[in-house]
Scaffold this motif. Structure first.
Motif, short mmCIF file in Angstrom:
data_model
loop_
_atom_site.label_atom_id
_atom_site.label_comp_id
_atom_site.label_asym_id
_atom_site.label_seq_id
_atom_site.Cartn_x
_atom_site.Cartn_y
_atom_site.Cartn_z
N SER A 140 0.84 -1.20 0.00
CA SER A 140 0.00 0.00 0.00
C SER A 140 0.88 1.25 0.00
N LEU A 141 0.24 2.41 -0.05
CA LEU A 141 0.95 3.68 -0.12
C LEU A 141 0.69 4.50 1.13
N ALA A 142 1.62 5.37 1.45
CA ALA A 142 1.51 6.26 2.60
C ALA A 142 1.47 7.69 2.12
N LEU A 143 0.62 8.49 2.72
CA LEU A 143 0.43 9.88 2.31
C LEU A 143 1.59 10.73 2.80
N PRO A 144 2.36 11.36 1.91
CA PRO A 144 3.44 12.23 2.37
C PRO A 144 2.89 13.56 2.87
N PHE A 145 3.43 14.02 4.01
CA PHE A 145 2.96 15.25 4.63
C PHE A 145 3.94 16.41 4.49
N CYS A 146 5.23 16.12 4.45
CA CYS A 146 6.22 17.19 4.49
C CYS A 146 7.52 16.70 3.86
N ASN A 147 8.41 17.62 3.58
CA ASN A 147 9.73 17.28 3.04
C ASN A 147 10.71 18.38 3.40
N ALA A 148 11.99 18.01 3.43
CA ALA A 148 13.06 18.95 3.75
C ALA A 148 14.31 18.51 3.01
N SER A 149 15.06 19.47 2.48
CA SER A 149 16.27 19.20 1.72
C SER A 149 17.50 19.42 2.58
N CYS A 150 18.53 18.63 2.30
CA CYS A 150 19.80 18.80 3.00
C CYS A 150 20.46 20.11 2.57
N ASN A 151 21.34 20.61 3.43
CA ASN A 151 22.03 21.87 3.16
C ASN A 151 23.37 21.69 2.47
N THR A 152 23.92 20.47 2.49
CA THR A 152 25.26 20.24 1.95
C THR A 152 25.31 19.21 0.85
N ASN A 153 24.21 18.52 0.56
CA ASN A 153 24.20 17.49 -0.48
C ASN A 153 22.83 17.45 -1.13
N SER A 154 22.64 16.52 -2.04
CA SER A 154 21.42 16.47 -2.85
C SER A 154 20.33 15.59 -2.27
N LEU A 155 20.46 15.13 -1.02
CA LEU A 155 19.45 14.26 -0.42
C LEU A 155 18.26 15.08 0.07
N VAL A 156 17.08 14.44 0.03
CA VAL A 156 15.83 15.06 0.47
C VAL A 156 15.11 14.07 1.37
N LEU A 199 15.57 10.56 -0.37
CA LEU A 199 15.63 10.47 -1.82
C LEU A 199 16.81 11.30 -2.31
N ASP A 200 17.43 10.86 -3.39
CA ASP A 200 18.57 11.59 -3.96
C ASP A 200 18.11 12.30 -5.22
N SER A 201 18.19 13.63 -5.20
CA SER A 201 17.73 14.43 -6.33
C SER A 201 18.80 14.63 -7.40
N SER A 202 19.99 14.10 -7.21
CA SER A 202 21.06 14.28 -8.18
C SER A 202 20.76 13.52 -9.46
N LYS A 203 21.07 14.13 -10.60
CA LYS A 203 20.85 13.46 -11.88
C LYS A 203 21.79 12.28 -12.05
N ASP A 204 22.95 12.31 -11.41
CA ASP A 204 23.94 11.27 -11.59
C ASP A 204 23.78 10.10 -10.64
N ASP A 205 22.79 10.13 -9.76
CA ASP A 205 22.62 9.04 -8.82
C ASP A 205 22.11 7.80 -9.54
N GLN A 206 22.72 6.64 -9.24
CA GLN A 206 22.36 5.41 -9.93
C GLN A 206 20.96 4.93 -9.56
N CYS A 243 10.52 15.68 -8.30
CA CYS A 243 11.67 16.56 -8.44
C CYS A 243 11.51 17.37 -9.72
N TRP A 244 11.54 18.69 -9.60
CA TRP A 244 11.40 19.60 -10.74
C TRP A 244 12.77 20.20 -11.05
#
Length: 523
Positions: free
Chosen positions: A47-63, A75-82, A486-487
């Motif tokens: 099943s799925l869980a409803l996401p309520f909030c999100n926050a981005s790291c200050n030094t890397n591309s993780l969210v 989640l990794d927002s980098s385009k180069d992440d495998q 990710c936009w």
């Protein structure tokens, strides 16, 4: 600083805001199918869980994304992440109730949570284990934030109970097992789970501002015997808070569900509680005149601009209001000066602050719930400052904050609705009519209202709530359609707008719906 030649000069210098319009700054955002993540449930497999909030790291591309079941996924927002954005980097479940808000420390070593279980956790991200539990609220915690320039040791939380708590992780606390213990029904009377539960530190609250946005009838009001008794409320939900940037980090602002007023506070008046005196705000800003004439609307979220000169608040009337930070206190305000080392020891009387300077509005910006938030991207690496706002109209909105583009205010409507004074109305969220003009558009605005907004369409199918900006300038949004997106910026946005639906080119994609002059083939 930069030299450009040739016919494409203006196009290239969009990044430095030279010779560009506001639509040029927002027209390149898009999202591909691989930029979508479905939030799987931790409790019920499949099943799925409803996401309520999100926050981005200050030094890397993780969210980090928090959901209704108390789970957090990275989640990794980098385009180069495998793995890609569609797969979670890792996941864990620190709460047994919904995660309402997330905040990373400046070095990303700590993650603070705000939960519906009335607690906040400070999690060590190297082990994904909570090391501090902030427990003093008696209702859902709505917002948590680290104080800038405090070595990630001071935090503030606000809650539905109407209180604001200030925490210092350096203060002595009590160490005991975490409250987040799952009891097994099969082993009744077995306390092994409690014995093996990891221990966390429970710091003592440094200061509590009780009823931060409470109100009551004036004390000097003379009542007749036939008049109703005095009334008031101390449990008004504090929906959001924000610290001023470094240099004035001892100051912070709060907002509530009851009105569009913003209150300014000073951390250094914390000792007043020890003397039995209430902590008073430095000032309370004026509401927009249209709210006073018709009805009041609460605020859901707020954020400061990169230099701290502007404060942006998201209001339930479908408007983003911009305040001048220097006008939050009317008159002489030494508290707002940089590096002021003389706090107002006695708290003093609550001063007045000015109302908003102007506002942003768009027909597709609808705020039907208090879960809709805004986020600020600071100017960096040739990227301009930009405001992202969720919307109940199944899209996110982008507003450039550069005031050079504020040249086309919305025309005032001709029709006039009957207005009655209403004190903190509790009516549900207002939906716009089919004509695209809602109640907020019919209010008699006495400040300029601008429509310099761009919707990001087709990426989500339900209300877009949380938004955050990554260190690389990508926008992350979460929605009630159980997904996070990710936009990114790039020429693909123009292709998605102009090529149509042929051959499934737009399948599971999203793009900025704007009239881009570069989309004109004749040009």
């Amino acid at each position: 600083m930069r030299s450009m030649l040739g016919a494409r000069a203006n196009r290239v210098t969009i990044r430095s805001n030279s010779g560009a319009g506001w639509q040029d700054l927002t027209s390149n955002f898009h999202s591909r199918p691989e930029d979508r993540h479905s939030c799987a449930s931790y409790a019920n497999e499949g099943s799925l869980a409803l996401p309520f909030c999100n926050a981005s790291c200050n030094t890397n591309s993780l969210v980090a994304v928090g959901d209704e079941e108390g789970g957090i996924r990275l989640l990794d927002s980098s385009k180069d992440d495998q793995r890609g954005f569609s797969e979670a980097y890792l996941g864990f479940r620190p709460h047994m109730n919904s995660v309402m808000d997330l905040e990373f420390s400046s070095d990303d070593m700590l993650l603070a949570t705000a939960s519906g279980d009335q607690t906040s956790l400070v999690i060590d991200m190297t082990t994904q284990q909570p090391i501090y539990c902030l427990s003093n609220h008696v209702s859902s915690v709505k917002r948590v934030q680290f104080q800038p320039a405090a070595n990630n040791k001071v935090l503030a939380t606000c809650s539905r109970d109407g209180n604001v708590n200030i925490w210092d992780l350096r203060c002595k606390g009590v160490e005991r097992p975490s409250l987040q213990v799952q009891c097994s029904l099969e082993s009744e009377g077995d306390h092994s789970a409690l014995a093996t539960a990891p221990k966390v530190t429970y710091p003592h609250v440094l200061n509590t501002i009780h009823g931060a946005h409470s109100y009551s009838t004036p004390q000097n009001l003379t009542l007749d015997k036939n008049d109703p008794p005095p009334f008031g409320r101390s449990d008004i939900t504090v929906t959001s808070l924000a610290f001023l940037p470094s240099g004035r980090e001892n100051l912070f602002v709060t907002a509530s569900e009851a009105s569009a007023s913003v209150r300014l506070w000073d951390l250094r008046t914390a000792h007043n509680n020890r003397r039995g005196r209430p902590v008073l705000p430095l000032s309370t800003s004026r509401e927009p005149d249209s709210h006073v004439k018709y009805r009041r609307f609460g605020l859901t979220s707020m954020a400061f601009g990169g230099d701290g000169a502007r404060l942006y608040t998201l209001c339930r009337d479908g408007t983003v209001y911009a305040y001048a930070t220097s006008h939050l206190v009317l008159g002489h305000a030494p508290e707002l000066s940089l590096n002021n080392n003389r706090p107002r020891r006695t708290g003093g009387a609550d001063k007045d602050g000015l109302g908003p300077l102007y506002g942003f509005r768009h027909p597709r910006l609808q705020v039907s719930s208090f879960y809709v938030k805004l986020a600020m991207r600071k100017a960096a690496n040739d990227r301009p400052e930009m405001l992202a706002v969720g919307s109940s109209d199944h899209c996110a909105m982008l507003f450039p904050t550069d005031e050079r583009y504020l040249d086309s205010p919305v025309q005032k409507p001709e029709d006039d609705l009957p207005r009655q004074p209403s004190l903190f109305s509790t009516r549900s969220g207002l939906r716009r009519t089919n004509s695209g003009v809602g109640l907020s558009g019919r209010l008699e605005d006495t400040i300029p209202i601008y429509q310099s907004g761009t919707p990001l369409v087709e990426g989500h199918q339900k209300e877009v709530t949380g938004a955050s900006w990554t260190v690389d300038g990508e926008l992350i949004t979460v929605s009630d359609d159980y997904s996070a997106r990710c936009w990114r910026e790039g020429p693909e946005a123009r292709e998605l707008r102009t090529n149509g639906e042929g051959e499934g080119r737009r399948w599971q994609c999203g793009w900025a719906a704007t009239v881009d002059p570069y989309d004109d083939e004749d040009e």
